[in-house]
Enzyme design. Structure first.
Site, PDB file in Angstrom:
ATOM      1  N   HIS A   1       0.850  -1.207   0.000  1.00  0.00           N
ATOM      2  CA  HIS A   1       0.000   0.000   0.000  1.00  0.00           C
ATOM      3  C   HIS A   1       0.880   1.249   0.000  1.00  0.00           C
ATOM      4  O   HIS A   1       1.419   1.657   1.035  1.00  0.00           O
ATOM      5  CB  HIS A   1      -0.926   0.016   1.216  1.00  0.00           C
ATOM      6  N   CYS A   2       1.045   1.824  -1.162  1.00  0.00           N
ATOM      7  CA  CYS A   2       1.757   3.099  -1.256  1.00  0.00           C
ATOM      8  C   CYS A   2       1.129   3.890  -2.395  1.00  0.00           C
ATOM      9  O   CYS A   2       0.305   3.361  -3.153  1.00  0.00           O
ATOM     10  CB  CYS A   2       3.252   2.881  -1.479  1.00  0.00           C
TER      11      CYS A   2
ATOM     12  N   THR B   1      -6.706   9.631  -3.913  1.00  0.00           N
ATOM     13  CA  THR B   1      -7.925  10.389  -4.243  1.00  0.00           C
ATOM     14  C   THR B   1      -7.608  11.737  -4.887  1.00  0.00           C
ATOM     15  O   THR B   1      -8.435  12.266  -5.619  1.00  0.00           O
ATOM     16  CB  THR B   1      -8.786  10.622  -2.989  1.00  0.00           C
TER      17      THR B   1
ATOM     18  N   HIS C   1      -5.989  -0.611   6.216  1.00  0.00           N
ATOM     19  CA  HIS C   1      -5.658  -0.049   7.532  1.00  0.00           C
ATOM     20  C   HIS C   1      -6.482  -0.652   8.668  1.00  0.00           C
ATOM     21  O   HIS C   1      -7.087   0.068   9.482  1.00  0.00           O
ATOM     22  CB  HIS C   1      -5.820   1.480   7.495  1.00  0.00           C
TER      23      HIS C   1
ATOM     24  N   ASP D   1       2.154   2.978   3.232  1.00  0.00           N
ATOM     25  CA  ASP D   1       1.263   4.113   2.993  1.00  0.00           C
ATOM     26  C   ASP D   1       2.033   5.387   2.604  1.00  0.00           C
ATOM     27  O   ASP D   1       1.490   6.492   2.654  1.00  0.00           O
ATOM     28  CB  ASP D   1       0.337   4.403   4.183  1.00  0.00           C
TER      29      ASP D   1
ATOM     30  N   ASN E   1      -2.422  13.396   3.943  1.00  0.00           N
ATOM     31  CA  ASN E   1      -3.356  13.964   4.910  1.00  0.00           C
ATOM     32  C   ASN E   1      -2.955  13.874   6.360  1.00  0.00           C
ATOM     33  O   ASN E   1      -3.824  13.787   7.219  1.00  0.00           O
ATOM     34  CB  ASN E   1      -4.696  13.217   4.826  1.00  0.00           C
TER      35      ASN E   1
HETATM   36  C1  0GY Z   1      -4.382   6.258   2.726  1.00  0.00           C
HETATM   37  C2  0GY Z   1      -5.112   7.210   3.461  1.00  0.00           C
HETATM   38  C3  0GY Z   1      -5.637   8.372   3.148  1.00  0.00           C
HETATM   39  C4  0GY Z   1      -5.729   9.016   1.878  1.00  0.00           C
HETATM   40  C5  0GY Z   1      -5.770   8.384   0.710  1.00  0.00           C
HETATM   41  O1  0GY Z   1      -6.115   8.315  -1.553  1.00  0.00           O
HETATM   42  C6  0GY Z   1      -6.045   9.036  -0.569  1.00  0.00           C
HETATM   43  O2  0GY Z   1      -6.228  10.247  -0.602  1.00  0.00           O
HETATM   44  O3  0GY Z   1      -5.592   7.085   0.604  1.00  0.00           O
HETATM   45  C7  0GY Z   1      -6.229   9.066   4.283  1.00  0.00           C
HETATM   46  O4  0GY Z   1      -6.254  10.299   4.269  1.00  0.00           O
HETATM   47  O5  0GY Z   1      -6.657   8.388   5.236  1.00  0.00           O
HETATM   48  O6  0GY Z   1      -4.802   5.129   2.622  1.00  0.00           O
HETATM   49  O7  0GY Z   1      -3.323   6.541   2.209  1.00  0.00           O
END
Ligand code: 0GY
Length: 320
Positions: A47-48, A93, A197, A272, A277
């Protein structure tokens, strides 16, 4: 440590249309420690993310945050430093459903990276096949309101029906408090499920309490895979204090350890990176590697978590 490993300051470049970073956002750690735990050969970061670079891969207009750049070369430098061999790049995202930056990373990895995409239900068959050929093996359904506007469940079901024939899986990102409302929907999806997570438990509740027990039974009944990731997001007590506290993220450890013990063949680990965030503290990635041995305490558990399980899910039939 490679000279590649430098976070950008995230500010707008003069004369360009680059957006400034979201206020309060912390940059990823430029100088991670060398882990004292040696990852086994073939270890997978499952997960990265990559962010941009913005000048090459602009962020999506509908994003909820603007990060600093975190490029594929910087990701590679981190993995070399930590001893990671392969990785799974999850569409972030901030890039919406434009998978270009993720795909560029996966396609330039020589087969050592896989991707998790964000797609819309009206994606063409040709585009799906292109993603598959590039190394995409799943889609992510994100239910965190701070990250995305809610997608209608009908759209998600339609996406699931499109990707299931490819043998892809569905990565689910949700808050533990939302599981009761979502689990019937999840259980009816026609593809393997992978939860981000640890299902985001409230770690101030007991590991044997109703919330985490419900999550464990959901995992058991649906053969779900679980990412034992992001203690830095879940912790309340925080990273080790400078006063010599022995381990990192001690309040998250019982939750991670419980999942590893109960489902040793369906757990995955990841960094990660670049840790989207985070506003209170940014983890030292070396410490996140050291954290692994506090949740996977035997060599056998560690090998399953870091090598065997992700290889089975992302590179089936391949030797590491
Ligand atoms: C993660 C967690 C977050 C954000 C994203 O794609 C993303 O914006 O995954 C988060 O803010 O909890 O999994 O990396």
């Amino acid at each position: 440590m490679s000279a590649l490993l430098h976070a950008s300051d995230g500010t707008a470049a003069a004369g360009s249309s680059r957006s400034p970073k979201t206020p309060g956002w912390l940059d990823w750690y430029c100088n991670p420690s060398r882990p004292t735990f040696r990852l086994p050969p073939g270890a997978v970061d499952a997960h990265c993310h990559v962010f941009g670079p913005q000048a090459q891969f602009p962020f999506a207009p509908e994003r909820k945050y603007t990060p600093c750049d975190a490029s594929k070369d910087q990701l590679r430098a981190l993995h070399d430093h930590l001893g990671v061999s392969r990785c799974v790049v999850v569409q972030a995202t901030c890039h919406g459903a434009d998978n270009s930056a993720m795909l560029d990373t996966v396609e330039s990895s020589g087969g050592m990276a896989r991707g998790i995409a964000t797609i819309r239900p009206d994606i063409t068959e040709a585009e799906l096949r292109r993603l598959d050929a590039a190394g995409v093996r799943g889609v992510r359904f994100n239910f965190l309101k701070r990250l995305v506007d809610a997608s209608p469940k009908d759209d998600l079901a339609a996406i699931a029906a499109r990707i299931a024939p490819l043998g892809w899986h569905i990565v689910l990102y949700f808050e533990s408090g939302d599981l009761p409302e979502l689990e019937d929907f999840f259980g009816a999806l026609p593809a393997p499920l992978v939860v981000d997570h640890l299902g985001r438990p409230d770690v101030t509740q007991p590991v044997d309490g109703p919330q985490f027990t419900r999550f464990l039974r959901f995992v058991e009944h649906n053969d779900v895979w679980v990412k034992v990731t992001c203690p830095e997001r879940l912790t309340v007590t925080g990273p080790p204090a400078l006063d010599g506290q022995q381990h990192a993220y001690t309040d998250v450890v019982p939750f991670g350890r419980r999942v590893v013990e109960e489902f040793p063949d369906r757990v995955l680990w990841g960094t990660d990176w670049p840790h989207p965030n985070l506003k209170d503290h940014m983890p030292d990635d070396g410490l996140l590697v050291d954290y692994v041995r506090t949740v996977a305490v035997t060599a056998e558990q560690q090998h399953k978590l870091l090598v065997d399980n992700p290889m089975r899910l992302y590179w089936p039939g391949e030797a590491c």
